[in-house]
Design a protein around this motif. Structure first.
Motif, PDB file in Angstrom:
ATOM      1  N   PRO A  66      41.418 -92.197 -16.212  1.00 36.21           N
ATOM      2  CA  PRO A  66      42.748 -91.322 -16.133  1.00 36.21           C
ATOM      3  C   PRO A  66      43.652 -91.691 -16.809  1.00 36.21           C
ATOM      4  O   PRO A  66      44.481 -92.472 -16.367  1.00 36.21           O
ATOM      5  N   VAL A  67      44.634 -90.281 -17.502  1.00 34.15           N
ATOM      6  CA  VAL A  67      46.022 -90.806 -17.877  1.00 34.15           C
ATOM      7  C   VAL A  67      46.745 -90.104 -17.106  1.00 34.15           C
ATOM      8  O   VAL A  67      46.529 -88.723 -17.975  1.00 34.15           O
ATOM      9  N   VAL A  68      48.234 -90.270 -16.397  1.00 33.46           N
ATOM     10  CA  VAL A  68      48.896 -89.161 -16.509  1.00 33.46           C
ATOM     11  C   VAL A  68      50.085 -89.265 -17.335  1.00 33.46           C
ATOM     12  O   VAL A  68      50.673 -90.498 -17.685  1.00 33.46           O
ATOM     13  N   VAL A  69      50.412 -88.083 -17.883  1.00 38.73           N
ATOM     14  CA  VAL A  69      51.266 -88.410 -19.339  1.00 38.73           C
ATOM     15  C   VAL A  69      52.652 -87.443 -18.545  1.00 38.73           C
ATOM     16  O   VAL A  69      52.324 -86.200 -18.492  1.00 38.73           O
ATOM     17  N   ASN A  70      53.220 -88.271 -18.613  1.00 38.92           N
ATOM     18  CA  ASN A  70      54.829 -87.184 -18.407  1.00 38.92           C
ATOM     19  C   ASN A  70      55.832 -87.200 -19.301  1.00 38.92           C
ATOM     20  O   ASN A  70      55.883 -88.371 -19.660  1.00 38.92           O
TER      21      ASN A  70
ATOM     22  N   LYS B 192      45.237 -97.471 -10.791  1.00 43.47           N
ATOM     23  CA  LYS B 192      43.515 -96.673 -10.788  1.00 43.47           C
ATOM     24  C   LYS B 192      44.060 -96.102 -11.746  1.00 43.47           C
ATOM     25  O   LYS B 192      43.249 -95.993 -12.409  1.00 43.47           O
ATOM     26  N   VAL B 193      45.029 -96.349 -11.528  1.00 41.28           N
ATOM     27  CA  VAL B 193      45.181 -94.284 -13.023  1.00 41.28           C
ATOM     28  C   VAL B 193      46.480 -94.326 -14.281  1.00 41.28           C
ATOM     29  O   VAL B 193      47.008 -96.051 -14.138  1.00 41.28           O
ATOM     30  N   ALA B 194      46.472 -95.089 -15.515  1.00 34.95           N
ATOM     31  CA  ALA B 194      46.978 -94.935 -16.281  1.00 34.95           C
ATOM     32  C   ALA B 194      47.936 -94.249 -16.165  1.00 34.95           C
ATOM     33  O   ALA B 194      47.839 -92.957 -16.257  1.00 34.95           O
TER      34      ALA B 194
ATOM     35  N   SER C 201      57.215 -81.532 -18.259  1.00 33.11           N
ATOM     36  CA  SER C 201      55.769 -80.739 -17.869  1.00 33.11           C
ATOM     37  C   SER C 201      54.654 -82.857 -17.664  1.00 33.11           C
ATOM     38  O   SER C 201      55.179 -83.852 -18.828  1.00 33.11           O
ATOM     39  N   THR C 202      53.644 -81.932 -17.102  1.00 27.72           N
ATOM     40  CA  THR C 202      53.166 -82.824 -17.070  1.00 27.72           C
ATOM     41  C   THR C 202      51.428 -82.781 -17.362  1.00 27.72           C
ATOM     42  O   THR C 202      50.694 -82.196 -16.743  1.00 27.72           O
ATOM     43  N   ALA C 203      50.954 -83.553 -18.403  1.00 24.04           N
ATOM     44  CA  ALA C 203      48.710 -83.332 -19.087  1.00 24.04           C
ATOM     45  C   ALA C 203      48.347 -84.411 -17.986  1.00 24.04           C
ATOM     46  O   ALA C 203      49.441 -85.778 -18.158  1.00 24.04           O
ATOM     47  N   PHE C 204      47.447 -84.598 -18.139  1.00 26.27           N
ATOM     48  CA  PHE C 204      46.180 -85.190 -17.202  1.00 26.27           C
ATOM     49  C   PHE C 204      45.173 -85.331 -17.888  1.00 26.27           C
ATOM     50  O   PHE C 204      44.759 -84.250 -18.082  1.00 26.27           O
ATOM     51  N   TYR C 205      44.996 -86.457 -18.339  1.00 24.83           N
ATOM     52  CA  TYR C 205      43.789 -85.732 -19.189  1.00 24.83           C
ATOM     53  C   TYR C 205      42.607 -87.622 -18.828  1.00 24.83           C
ATOM     54  O   TYR C 205      42.853 -88.142 -17.446  1.00 24.83           O
ATOM     55  N   GLY C 206      41.781 -87.357 -18.454  1.00 22.47           N
ATOM     56  CA  GLY C 206      40.440 -87.736 -17.855  1.00 22.47           C
ATOM     57  C   GLY C 206      40.053 -89.279 -18.427  1.00 22.47           C
ATOM     58  O   GLY C 206      40.566 -89.619 -19.864  1.00 22.47           O
ATOM     59  N   ARG C 207      39.059 -89.940 -17.835  1.00 21.61           N
ATOM     60  CA  ARG C 207      38.683 -91.273 -18.787  1.00 21.61           C
ATOM     61  C   ARG C 207      38.552 -90.726 -19.896  1.00 21.61           C
ATOM     62  O   ARG C 207      37.888 -91.851 -20.127  1.00 21.61           O
TER      63      ARG C 207
ATOM     64  N   SER D  79      43.273 -86.198 -11.520  1.00 17.37           N
ATOM     65  CA  SER D  79      42.794 -87.909 -12.540  1.00 17.37           C
ATOM     66  C   SER D  79      41.714 -88.849 -11.235  1.00 17.37           C
ATOM     67  O   SER D  79      41.021 -88.897 -12.021  1.00 17.37           O
ATOM     68  N   LEU D  80      42.078 -88.507  -9.997  1.00 18.10           N
ATOM     69  CA  LEU D  80      40.800 -88.806  -8.965  1.00 18.10           C
ATOM     70  C   LEU D  80      39.717 -88.017  -8.491  1.00 18.10           C
ATOM     71  O   LEU D  80      38.499 -88.803  -8.223  1.00 18.10           O
ATOM     72  N   GLY D  81      40.001 -87.062  -8.980  1.00 17.11           N
ATOM     73  CA  GLY D  81      38.821 -86.105  -7.966  1.00 17.11           C
ATOM     74  C   GLY D  81      38.509 -86.281  -6.667  1.00 17.11           C
ATOM     75  O   GLY D  81      37.720 -85.811  -6.295  1.00 17.11           O
ATOM     76  N   SER D  82      39.803 -86.660  -6.184  1.00 19.64           N
ATOM     77  CA  SER D  82      39.398 -86.965  -4.086  1.00 19.64           C
ATOM     78  C   SER D  82      39.926 -86.148  -3.588  1.00 19.64           C
ATOM     79  O   SER D  82      41.498 -86.070  -4.646  1.00 19.64           O
TER      80      SER D  82
END
Length: 197
Positions: free
Chosen positions: A80-84, A110-112, A157-163, A189-192
């Motif tokens: 998963p990717v978190v883009v700021n 765990k997250v990019a 803004s923050t965009a969350f991309y899946g795996r 991103s982690l679904g938990s």
């Protein structure tokens, strides 16, 4: 009170006020999270190879707008990717920057994480990143290609991309705490709801 002591008292009061104002404005870290970035080398040691490769380019500005962002997300397939999305001139971006510093150190194995520096100059962005370093690079978007692709109304803004590299969620506006940012990372991103750190 005579005129001389009154002038001295006034001058001392003004000097004290000026010192307090400078102290209040001197911290660019915003967010009330402290004045220093985490020890990224220690925090991200042992990252999986694709993430370690990403974090081997801290604070790098990658030209290319939308195409460069798509290439970076593609390279991170499986994570998963978190883009700021940020700019050096954006006050709320500066305010929330410490939250991304802390979250990337906490969850970056765990997250990019990626940045997009949009509607900004490279010189101003590089200067800001020297003040507020990140462990990850930022794609430059001077012509607002990414901004327009995502339909942003403002920064940050923050965009969350899946795996799979697909956009899962877009948050427009700043985070008010690192806890809120981490909660969204856990959810989108982690679904938990378990502690990712």
């Amino acid at each position: 009170m005579t005129r001389k002591p009154r002038r001295a008292l006034c001058a001392a009061t003004l000097a004290l006020a000026a010192c307090l104002a400078l102290a209040a404005c001197g911290s660019s870290s915003g967010g009330g999270e402290g004045d220093t970035a985490p020890n990224y080398t220690k925090a991200l040691a042992g990252s999986p190879p694709p993430l370690a490769a990403l974090y081997s380019h801290p604070d790098k500005l990658i030209p290319g707008g939308s195409a460069a962002l798509a290439a970076e997300i593609s390279r991170l397939s499986g994570y998963p990717v978190v883009v700021n999305l940020w700019a050096s001139w954006c006050g709320p971006c500066r305010y929330e920057f410490p939250y991304f510093q802390g979250a990337s150190a906490q969850i970056g194995k765990k997250v990019a994480f990626l940045g997009v520096n949009t509607d900004d100059s490279d010189d101003a962005a590089a200067t800001f990143l020297r003040e507020e370093p990140l462990p990850y690079p930022s794609v430059t978007d001077p012509d607002k290609e990414v901004w327009n692709d995502l339909g942003l109304v403002g920064l940050p803004s923050t965009a969350f991309y899946g795996r799979d590299g697909k956009l899962v969620y877009l948050k427009q506006g700043p985070y008010s705490s690192q806890e809120d940012l981490v909660a969204d990372i856990k959810h989108y991103s982690l679904g938990s709801s378990s502690d990712p750190g």
